[in-house]
Design a protein around this motif. Sequence first.
Motif, PDB file in Angstrom:
ATOM      1  N   GLY A 118       0.810  -1.210   0.000  1.00  0.00           N
ATOM      2  CA  GLY A 118       0.000   0.000   0.000  1.00  0.00           C
ATOM      3  C   GLY A 118       0.844   1.260   0.000  1.00  0.00           C
ATOM      4  N   PHE A 119       0.262   2.323  -0.531  1.00  0.00           N
ATOM      5  CA  PHE A 119       0.905   3.639  -0.565  1.00  0.00           C
ATOM      6  C   PHE A 119      -0.134   4.652  -0.099  1.00  0.00           C
ATOM      7  N   ALA A 128      -8.174  13.712  11.314  1.00  0.00           N
ATOM      8  CA  ALA A 128      -9.396  14.519  11.160  1.00  0.00           C
ATOM      9  C   ALA A 128      -9.813  14.645   9.698  1.00  0.00           C
ATOM     10  N   GLU A 129      -8.968  14.173   8.783  1.00  0.00           N
ATOM     11  CA  GLU A 129      -9.310  14.262   7.366  1.00  0.00           C
ATOM     12  C   GLU A 129      -9.332  12.883   6.722  1.00  0.00           C
ATOM     13  N   ARG A 130      -9.985  12.817   5.587  1.00  0.00           N
ATOM     14  CA  ARG A 130     -10.106  11.559   4.841  1.00  0.00           C
ATOM     15  C   ARG A 130      -8.738  11.039   4.431  1.00  0.00           C
ATOM     16  N   CYS A 131      -8.565   9.732   4.490  1.00  0.00           N
ATOM     17  CA  CYS A 131      -7.322   9.080   4.075  1.00  0.00           C
ATOM     18  C   CYS A 131      -7.592   8.259   2.813  1.00  0.00           C
ATOM     19  N   GLN A 132      -6.689   8.348   1.856  1.00  0.00           N
ATOM     20  CA  GLN A 132      -6.801   7.532   0.650  1.00  0.00           C
ATOM     21  C   GLN A 132      -5.517   6.738   0.461  1.00  0.00           C
ATOM     22  N   ILE A 133      -5.698   5.448   0.172  1.00  0.00           N
ATOM     23  CA  ILE A 133      -4.564   4.537   0.042  1.00  0.00           C
ATOM     24  C   ILE A 133      -4.656   3.779  -1.272  1.00  0.00           C
ATOM     25  N   LEU A 134      -3.562   3.744  -1.999  1.00  0.00           N
ATOM     26  CA  LEU A 134      -3.457   2.872  -3.166  1.00  0.00           C
ATOM     27  C   LEU A 134      -3.045   1.515  -2.610  1.00  0.00           C
TER      28      LEU A 134
END
Length: 200
Positions: free
Chosen positions: A141-142, A180-186
């Motif tokens: 993952g990244f 507190a903010e959205r996280c996005q992972i490849l």
Amino acid sequence: MDIADEAKPKDDADVRVGRRVRALRLERKLSLAELAAKAGISIGALSQIERGMSSLRVKVIWPLAAALDIEPSALIADGDEAVNDLYCVRADTRRAIPVKSEGIAKALLSPPAATLTGMLVTVEAGGGTAEAYAHAGHEFGFVMTGEVELVVDATAYVLKAGDSFGFKSTLLHAFRNPGAERCQILWVNTTKPSEVRDGA
């Protein structure tokens, strides 16, 4: 068959349509025989269409589209139109992967021909897996945005944008977004989405 016929180059449009048909068939987990039977055509004819060796004739478009549960236009869209095929997935046509946990969304990035399963995993603030889970395979993952707390084999790691990870999927793992903010992972798995029995 004439040698000249064998050497005849495939038409680009036929190749694109063939890849699209095969991609749609694989997405629906249908064999050549199953799709051919549903569409009322021979396995040989379907195989030739998928390999770009034969043009998709008007009388075949409708039953084939019906068998795939799509509009006929989706099979013959121009190359410039944003459609998926065997080797690519367009940004606006990603398929969602069902998840059990709150605050997590997974979108499939990898096309049907891919051996690896690529996903865009979005974890809302406070969201995370309901419990630790394990399954066959390996993963990588990244972290693209935000931060994620990843627990692998009872060890916790807080990862921020730009950080990456990799581990054997057989190790118990879980993740949550403590920020507190959205996280996005490849996120990349060596297992297919249907083979992963996870807590997310």
